[in-house]
Design an enzyme around this catalytic site. Structure first.
Site, PDB file in Angstrom:
ATOM      1  N   GLY A   1      39.612  30.895  40.634  1.00 57.57           N
ATOM      2  CA  GLY A   1      40.712  30.505  39.774  1.00 57.57           C
ATOM      3  C   GLY A   1      41.704  30.374  40.271  1.00 57.57           C
ATOM      4  O   GLY A   1      42.905  29.215  39.170  1.00 57.57           O
TER       5      GLY A   1
ATOM      6  N   GLU B   1      32.488  31.506  42.507  1.00 55.83           N
ATOM      7  CA  GLU B   1      32.525  32.470  41.951  1.00 55.83           C
ATOM      8  C   GLU B   1      30.532  33.208  41.765  1.00 55.83           C
ATOM      9  O   GLU B   1      30.183  34.301  41.732  1.00 55.83           O
ATOM     10  CB  GLU B   1      32.250  33.026  39.888  1.00 55.83           C
ATOM     11  CG  GLU B   1      33.733  32.662  40.087  1.00 55.83           C
ATOM     12  CD  GLU B   1      34.500  30.628  40.241  1.00 55.83           C
ATOM     13  OE1 GLU B   1      35.568  31.074  39.934  1.00 55.83           O
ATOM     14  OE2 GLU B   1      33.747  30.416  40.626  1.00 55.83           O
TER      15      GLU B   1
ATOM     16  N   GLU C   1      41.049  26.932  39.233  1.00 58.85           N
ATOM     17  CA  GLU C   1      41.183  26.295  37.488  1.00 58.85           C
ATOM     18  C   GLU C   1      42.390  25.925  37.794  1.00 58.85           C
ATOM     19  O   GLU C   1      42.667  25.311  36.532  1.00 58.85           O
ATOM     20  CB  GLU C   1      40.548  27.359  37.677  1.00 58.85           C
ATOM     21  CG  GLU C   1      38.781  27.658  37.162  1.00 58.85           C
ATOM     22  CD  GLU C   1      37.798  29.276  36.797  1.00 58.85           C
ATOM     23  OE1 GLU C   1      37.266  29.146  36.130  1.00 58.85           O
ATOM     24  OE2 GLU C   1      38.842  30.100  37.605  1.00 58.85           O
TER      25      GLU C   1
ATOM     26  N   ALA D   1      40.837  35.021  41.955  1.00 58.78           N
ATOM     27  CA  ALA D   1      41.350  35.497  40.879  1.00 58.78           C
ATOM     28  C   ALA D   1      41.260  37.011  41.806  1.00 58.78           C
ATOM     29  O   ALA D   1      40.637  36.648  43.339  1.00 58.78           O
ATOM     30  CB  ALA D   1      40.517  35.509  39.968  1.00 58.78           C
TER      31      ALA D   1
END
Length: 257
Positions: free
Chosen positions: A111, A134, A114, A66
């Site tokens: 992300g 993260e 994911e 992200a």
């Protein structure tokens, strides 16, 4: 005119989506997530859709995570909204009725990992790296990593990756079941062509039913899941697709689906 953040091509009903922010290593920001949601919404209504392949522009990254610059100053409520938007889009990807494949080139971090997990399965190029880093940023995965990763590789391995934040290469990802196969980077186009060939020669309704059986059955007890399979198996005999497929087999010819 705003440049599209997603390049879309189609052949024989198989759509390839290429996330196109190479200058940012295809990092997921609000605009890219929103555009992906719009593209997926259109694909839901695509009657001739056979499959979807998701990859990243360039050779360095599938999705490097992200967009941290966009996230850094968010309040808790803004972060909740951002994660909710992403989760909605990834759920839309996960529940497309056709097979979805992440073709992971380069970095699939945070992300990006994911996003790959929201696809039915994954193929990694030999320069791919995966991580859920993260915790090193003082947060946890927010786009489904704590839930989809354990379901893919088991809870112990998922906690290993999530609580250490360590990176694994394509071969380790293959060993733990995070990806299905590893290919050379220069085989990416040939792999998409082969997937297109495989998906386009199979019964489209059968592939959709197979995905439904696997996805819906996972959250049911075994007897209920087997009953679901039986119902979908029987339903296959109600249309022309089964008749054509079996007739083609017996007549030693290619089925015309």
């Amino acid at each position: 005119m705003t440049m599209s953040l997603i390049e879309q091509t189609e052949q024989a009903g198989v759509v390839t989506l290429t996330l196109n922010r190479p200058e940012a290593l295809n990092a997921l920001n609000t605009d890219l997530i929103a555009e992906l949601g719009s593209v997926l919404a259109a694909l839901e209504a695509h009657a001739g859709l056979r499959g979807v392949v998701l990859t990243g522009a360039g050779e360095k990254a599938f999705v490097a995570g992200a967009d941290i610059a966009e996230m850094r100053d968010k309040t808790p409520e803004q972060a909740r909204y951002f994660a909710s938007q992403a989760l909605t889009v990834l759920k839309r990807l996960e529940t497309l009725p056709v097979p979805t494949v992440a073709l992971v080139n380069g970095y699939a971090l945070g992300g990006g990992c994911e996003l790959a997990l929201a696809c039915d399965w994954a193929i990694a190029t030999d320069n791919a790296f995966f991580a859920q880093p993260e915790v090193g940023l003082g947060i946890i995965p927010g786009f489904g990593g704590t839930q989809r990763l354990p379901r893919r590789v088991g809870p112990a391995m998922a906690l290993d990756l999530i609580t250490t934040g360590r990176r694994i290469d394509a071969n380790e990802a293959l060993r733990i079941g995070l990806v299905n196969r590893v290919i050379a980077l220069d085989e990416r186009d040939a792999t998409i062509a082969e997937l297109t060939k495989q998906f386009s020669r199979n019964g489209p309704n059968a592939m959709r039913a197979a995905k439904q059986a696997v996805h819906d059955g996972q959250d049911q007890d075994l007897d209920s899941a087997l009953a679901l399979e039986t119902s979908l198996f029987a339903l296959g005999f109600a249309g022309e697709e089964q008749r054509e497929g079996m007739s083609a087999f017996l007549e030693k010819r290619k089925a015309a689906f």
